[in-house]
Each structure stands twice: as structure tokens, then as C-alpha cells.
Design an enzyme around this catalytic site. Structure first.
Site, PDB file in Angstrom:
ATOM      1  N   ASN A 108       0.850  -1.185   0.000  1.00 30.65           N
ATOM      2  CA  ASN A 108       0.000   0.000   0.000  1.00 30.65           C
ATOM      3  C   ASN A 108       0.887   1.236   0.000  1.00 30.65           C
ATOM      4  OD1 ASN A 108      -2.448   1.550   0.281  1.00 30.65           O
ATOM      5  ND2 ASN A 108      -1.893   1.899   2.413  1.00 30.65           N
ATOM      6  N   HIS A 110       0.851   5.155   1.334  1.00 34.28           N
ATOM      7  CA  HIS A 110       0.113   5.955   2.316  1.00 34.28           C
ATOM      8  C   HIS A 110       0.714   7.362   2.349  1.00 34.28           C
ATOM      9  CE1 HIS A 110      -2.260   6.773   5.884  1.00 34.28           C
ATOM     10  NE2 HIS A 110      -1.178   7.264   6.459  1.00 34.28           N
ATOM     11  N   SER A 137       4.740   6.923   2.174  1.00 39.02           N
ATOM     12  CA  SER A 137       5.400   5.669   2.545  1.00 39.02           C
ATOM     13  C   SER A 137       4.773   4.519   1.765  1.00 39.02           C
ATOM     14  CB  SER A 137       5.226   5.381   4.042  1.00 39.02           C
ATOM     15  OG  SER A 137       5.643   6.459   4.838  1.00 39.02           O
ATOM     16  N   ASP A 146      -2.417   0.530   8.235  1.00 36.96           N
ATOM     17  CA  ASP A 146      -1.201   1.310   7.934  1.00 36.96           C
ATOM     18  C   ASP A 146      -0.055   0.984   8.898  1.00 36.96           C
ATOM     19  OD1 ASP A 146      -2.647   2.614   5.920  1.00 36.96           O
ATOM     20  OD2 ASP A 146      -3.345   4.160   7.294  1.00 36.96           O
TER      21      ASP A 146
END
Length: 316
Positions: A108, A110, A137, A146
Site C-alpha cells: 500500500n 500511504h 510511505s 497502515d
């Protein structure tokens, strides 16, 4: 080069998806985009992906339980033959079961310098805190929001008078620059001798009384004060191959394996008919099968008492 097959999940415009898609067009890129999927059938990113010839799938999550919807998404990812999943503005909290199914295979991006500011409104939080930098990030997805291991970050300076929107616009540029090379490095980590050796070591050292030594310039694994059951060969004698060497029953089995897949299997020099070389540098290693071969090789040289204890333990 066999490219890793990546599916991308989006919910909106899909600009990070587009950055991955265009990076994947380079011949040298180690991944390809095989599916763009969304929980929003009206997501503009779907139109872009389809125009670029990428398969798309979309269905609204509304009215469905989280587990049921995630199961639908998982089925699409697997039907597409996905090796990895990249979240790119996918505005859904994923179920624990879905995350577990893609453990170690899902990234992912973020918009903060994690571990700061998980969740939403990250840019405003950074401004309100008086931070000198915001940023983005890329992290491995875990069940906690996260919270997975961070692979890479890009700091973005917060300017005097910045608003959440003005900072977000610059961070988005950084996101587009960061995601593709980080994903490329992540999928390539399984295509290095260091990674292959680490996996062989993990499997071999899981066997009872195993020890690692170095012999003839190669890492090898044996039973303490006993015979060897596995070797890791990397360009040994300049043969250009990286391989696992394990014991087999003899010349007949060796010939059969080579006949079945001569590109993958070979007769290792100086080892004789009782060993087979299995190449690890072809990009499609079946680590469950390799683990079974290492275990079988261990049993072939283990003292009867130790092998018997192992067999008894396997029954429980």
C-alpha cells in the site's frame, strides 16, 4: 524475464495505478499489471486502465458484509493469476481473512511518513503538528491499519502557508515517483541468490539436528557430525546456475527428473547419480515442493533412530 503479475485495487481516479501501469510498460520493469479492480464501478481509473488494455472488474461493496465482498475481490485476483496486490487509493478497510490470504504479497502507499499519521487527514495532521516535512510511505499490508513494515519513504517539505490541499498535491507527485520502483524492488527480492539461499537455509535448518557449513565454496546442510543432505550452488565452477542439490534414490530417478524438465533439473558435477540439481533461478519456485525434497533428502541420510523419531512426530 518472467514478470510478476500485479493486480491493483483502486477506489477513485487511480493516479498511482496509472504510475504503476506506465512504469510496467518498460521492458526492463519486473512486473506487469494484469487487473485493475475497484469497489466503485464509477471510478475514473477503470476507464484509463481499460483504454490501456488492462482487464478491469468493479462492484459496489454497498449492502455486502466485509468478508463476503473481500471474498469476491479475492476470487477476481486469483482468476487473474495475480502474484501480488498493490493498493492505490483503495478506500476500504480489508478483512483479516483477505489480508492473511495475501500475506507478504500486498503493498500500500500511504500519504504520510509512517508511523506518523495513520488513517485519514494525514496532511492536515502534519501541518497542525508543525512538522517540517510531510511525505509518503510504501509499506507491506498487515491486519493493522497502515502498520506493516515500511519499505520506502519520500519526505516532502511543508512550505509556509501550505494547506492540506497544496501539500497533498506535492505529496502525490512523490507518490507517483516512489511506488513503482519500490514495487519493482519488492517483487525482485525473490529473484536474488541471497533470497534463494535464505529460503533454502530456512527449510534445511528446520530439520532435526541440522547444521550449516561451507564446503567446496558452497553452503551446505547436514546432520550434526553426520552426512550432508542439501547444498546451495551459485555459479559453481562457472556453470551460470543457482540451484538446490538434494539426494534422490539413484540414477533412474535422476534420469526421469531430467527427462521431465531438462531446463530445471540437472546432474550435478562431482556428486554422482544419487543427487539432483534443481534450478532456483527460473522465477517460478515451488517452495512447498522444494521443502518436501529437502525433508526427503534429510531422511535419506539421517540415522535410523533420528529418522524414526521424526516419523513418530509426524504422526501427531
Amino acid at each position: 524475464m518472467t514478470k510478476a503479475r500485479v493486480s491493483v485495487l483502486i477506489s477513485g481516479t487511480g493516479t498511482n495505478m496509472a504510475a504503476l501501469l506506465y512504469a510496467a510498460k518498460a521492458e526492463s520493469c519486473p512486473f506487469e499489471i494484469v487487473l485493475v479492480a475497484s469497489n466503485n464501478p464509477d471510478a475514473p481509473g477503470l476507464t484509463l486502465a481499460a483504454a490501456e488494455g488492462i482487464a478491469t472488474w468493479a462492484q459496489s461493496h454497498k449492502g455486502m458484509g466485509r468478508d463476503a465482498f473481500d471474498a469476491l475481490v479475492d476470487a477476481q485476483l486469483r482468476a487473474a493469476g495475480s502474484d501480488y496486490v498493490a493498493l492505490a487509493g483503495y478506500m476500504r478497510i480489508l478483512s483479516a481473512d483477505f489480508v492473511a490470504r495475501w500475506e507478504g504479497r500486498m503493498l500500500n502507499i500511504h500519504p504520510s511518513l509512517l508511523p506518523k499519521y495513520k488513517g485519514l487527514h494525514t496532511h492536515q495532521q502534519a501541518i497542525d503538528a508543525g512538522d517540517r516535512f510531510g511525505g509518503c510511505s510504501v509499506h507491506v499490508v498487515t491486519a493493522a491499519l497502515d502498520d506493516g513494515p515500511v519499505l520506502a519513504q519520500t519526505p516532502v517539505a511543508i512550505l509556509p502557508g501550505d494547506t492540506a490541499d497544496s501539500l497533498a498535491a506535492r505529496v502525490l507527485i512523490a507518490e507517483h515517483q516512489l511506488y513503482a520502483p519500490t514495487l519493482a524492488a519488492f517483487v525482485m527480492r525473490e529473484a536474488t541468490p541471497d533470497y534463494w539461499l535464505a529460503r533454502v537455509r530456512e527449510l534445511a535448518m528446520a530439520m532435526p539436528e541440522a547444521e550449516e557449513t561451507l564446503s567446496h565454496g558452497m553452503p551446505c546442510f547436514g546432520i550434526v557430525k553426520g552426512k550432508k543432505f542439501a547444498w546451495f550452488s551459485h555459479d559453481h565452477h562457472g556453470d551460470g546456475r543457482t540451484a538446490l542439490l538434494v539426494k534422490i534414490s539413484g540414477a533412474e530417478e535422476q534420469a526421469l527428473l531430467i527427462e521431465q524438465d531438462a531446463e530445471r533439473h540437472f546432474r550435478p558435477a562431482y556428486f554422482g547419480d544419487g543427487w539432483i540439481g534443481i534450478r532456483l533461478d527460473m522465477g517460478d519456485n515451488d517452495w512447498d515442493d522444494l521443502g518436501a525434497r529437502i525433508a526427503r533428502s534429510w531422511r535419506a541420510i539421517a540415522p535410523k533412530k533420528l529418522a524414526g523419531l521424526m516419523a513418530a512426530a509426524d504422526e501427531f
